[in-house]
Enzyme design. Structure first.
Site, short mmCIF file in Angstrom:
data_model
loop_
_atom_site.label_atom_id
_atom_site.label_comp_id
_atom_site.label_asym_id
_atom_site.label_seq_id
_atom_site.Cartn_x
_atom_site.Cartn_y
_atom_site.Cartn_z
N SER A 109 -2.98 -2.28 -56.76
CA SER A 109 -3.72 -2.16 -55.51
C SER A 109 -3.32 -0.86 -54.82
O SER A 109 -2.49 -0.09 -55.32
CB SER A 109 -3.42 -3.35 -54.59
OG SER A 109 -2.06 -3.31 -54.17
N LYS A 110 -3.90 -0.63 -53.65
CA LYS A 110 -3.64 0.62 -52.93
C LYS A 110 -2.16 0.80 -52.56
O LYS A 110 -1.68 1.91 -52.42
CB LYS A 110 -4.50 0.68 -51.67
CG LYS A 110 -5.98 0.84 -51.96
CD LYS A 110 -6.79 0.91 -50.68
CE LYS A 110 -8.27 1.07 -50.98
NZ LYS A 110 -9.10 1.10 -49.74
N ARG A 111 -1.47 -0.30 -52.42
CA ARG A 111 -0.06 -0.16 -52.02
C ARG A 111 0.80 0.45 -53.13
O ARG A 111 1.93 0.85 -52.91
CB ARG A 111 0.51 -1.52 -51.60
CG ARG A 111 0.74 -2.50 -52.74
CD ARG A 111 1.42 -3.76 -52.24
NE ARG A 111 1.66 -4.72 -53.31
CZ ARG A 111 0.77 -5.57 -53.78
NH1 ARG A 111 -0.44 -5.58 -53.26
NH2 ARG A 111 1.07 -6.40 -54.76
N GLY B 86 0.02 3.15 -54.57
CA GLY B 86 -0.26 4.58 -54.59
C GLY B 86 -1.72 4.85 -54.87
O GLY B 86 -2.58 4.00 -54.64
#
Length: 466
Positions: free
Chosen positions: A243-245, A247
């Site tokens: 996911s976006k967390r 990177g």
């Protein structure tokens, strides 16, 4: 003929998981001399945007995943979905439903209260609606629902996961067309795959649960099933779903961060697929080797360090001229003045062995194109009374050099440190600070040779006179 497709929804950018699915679908078609179709599933009217469509196309072009047909947009095919829905209705395999959202919510609440699985109860199936004396309300447009078989099982063979079977009792009558005439995902996919003669559906395994519904629709239409292959998901380094967390997950963000497309393609190919112990291979080699039999059943884990290592290998293989053309706009974007420095290809040659990305390469190249002025603290720490006379003498020696190159520069340096009985680091550090404003650079002779006689002398003479 083998025909595969990639069918992204334009509700965001093309992310790593989608890019790998596209790559596998593309490679399977190419390895069998088949065709690869790009379809844009843009029926999510609230979230689909033209910007997302363009971002997907840009990413596909950058990765070099060329398509033979498309892009084909679902919203331009609405009449076709309605035509197929009407055919199913006329055959008793679908029906119109006027249930409101409030009625459906209340129905599910009652089911939960009884400990049942929430599901549509088929109240508008024609025979049930007639028995219950339901009358279509005036002015309320209906949805069209598929009449799912009540009993039996639906089975299909997944080319990666193996045989999958689910009881029809687990499935309810899904919506085919919304009240505005726009198809739902499961219906649009079936009609498109049928019309486009898709032979192999290669997609993420988050779609496994949709497949039994789609199989039933294919069979209701009397169509031959495509072969299904569901690729396991990609996990982040922490074992959680990527996911976006974790990177940058947008493909184009990797371009912005200085990765080469061939490195990212190579890395994606190895995410869940392997060919022995081979780690580095071209896209052509991947196409030649690729098969579904060697796609792993278990989830792949994304490793940023491995991607950087792989990118470094590809950087080293690229020509200095190619890398210079890629690094140039980044140097200029950081305020560097290419016209005031040495040839960028020569600079690239100095730094590419120690750079993992184009951005790192450009950042290191800035010592030749930025001001590179040392701070007062740097000067005070490096230019000691012990080395000051030697540096002044070195400026004089440098001014006499006619053939300015690594060997002649270092010959002058060696002569001075011999005369003043110094170790090379004693004079190398202040030289780096004076000329580049940094305490560390690649090989001293190499960077001074590339910087050029004019710059080196100007910087030395600022401190030690003409």
């Amino acid at each position: 003929m083998i025909r595969t497709r990639f069918a992204p929804s334009p509700t965001g950018y093309l992310h790593i998981g989608g890019a790998r699915t596209a790559l596998f679908s593309w490679a399977y078609a190419r390895s069998h001399g088949g065709q690869f179709i790009l379809r844009i599933e843009d029926t999510d009217l609230e979230r689909s945007t033209e910007a997302s469509v363009q971002a997907i196309l840009n990413a596909m072009h950058w990765l070099g995943l060329n398509w033979d047909e498309g892009p084909i947009f679902q919203m331009k095919r609405l009449s076709r979905y309605r035509e197929v829905a009407e055919t199913l209705i006329s055959q008793g395999k679908a029906y119109r439903c006027w249930a409101t959202r409030e009625e459906l919510d209340a129905m599910r609440e009652r089911q939960r209260a009884r400990g049942e699985k929430p599901r549509y109860d088929g109240r508008w199936r024609p025979e049930r609606a007639k028995a219950a004396a339901l009358v279509p309300p005036a002015g309320r447009p209906p949805v069209v629902r598929f009449r799912n078989p009540d009993d039996g099982e639906v089975s299909f063979k997944d080319l990666i996961k193996g045989p999958i079977t689910i009881g029809n009792a687990e499935l309810d009558d899904l919506v085919l067309l919304r009240s505005d005439g726009v198809p739902t995902y499961n219906f649009g996919v079936v009609v498109d795959d049928l019309d486009m003669n898709i032979s192999h559906v290669i997609r993420g395994d988050d779609h496994v649960n949709n497949t039994p519904r789609q199989v039933n629709i294919f069979r209701a239409l009397g169509a031959e099933l495509p072969k299904f292959a569901h690729v396991p998901m990609i996990l982040g380094p922490d074992g959680e779903r990527l996911s976006k967390r974790h990177g940058a997950v947008s493909v184009m963000q990797y371009r912005e961060d200085g990765y080469l497309p061939e490195a990212l393609v190579n890395y994606l190919a190895r995410l869940g697929w392997s060919h022995g112990d081979d780690e580095i291979f071209s896209k052509d080699q991947f196409v030649e080797w690729f098969d579904l039999a060697h796609v792993n059943r278990s989830a792949a884990q994304f490793n940023p360090e491995k991607l950087r290592w792989l990118n470094h290998q590809y950087l080293r293989q690229r020509s200095d001229a190619d890398l210079a053309s890629l690094a140039a706009p980044r140097v200029e974007g950081d305020g560097g003045k290419l016209s005031s420095g040495p040839d960028l290809s020569a600079v690239v040659a100095l730094f590419k062995e120690r750079s993992e990305t184009i951005n790192q390469l450009a950042e290191q190249a800035m010592i030749f194109y930025g001001e590179g002025r040392p701070t007062r603290e740097q000067l005070d720490q490096s230019i000691t009374d012990e080395v000051r006379p030697a540096l002044k003498e070195l400026a004089a020696q440098f001014s006499k050099i006619e053939d300015w190159r690594n060997e002649s520069v270092m010959s002058a340096v060696q002569s001075v440190i011999d005369s003043y009985k110094l170790k090379l680091p004693k004079i190398a550090m202040p030289l780096r600070v004076i000329v580049f404003g940094r305490t560390q650079t690649p090989n001293l002779g190499s960077v001074l040779a590339v910087a050029g006689k004019k710059r080196v002398l100007e910087r030395l003479q600022e401190h030690f006179g003409a």
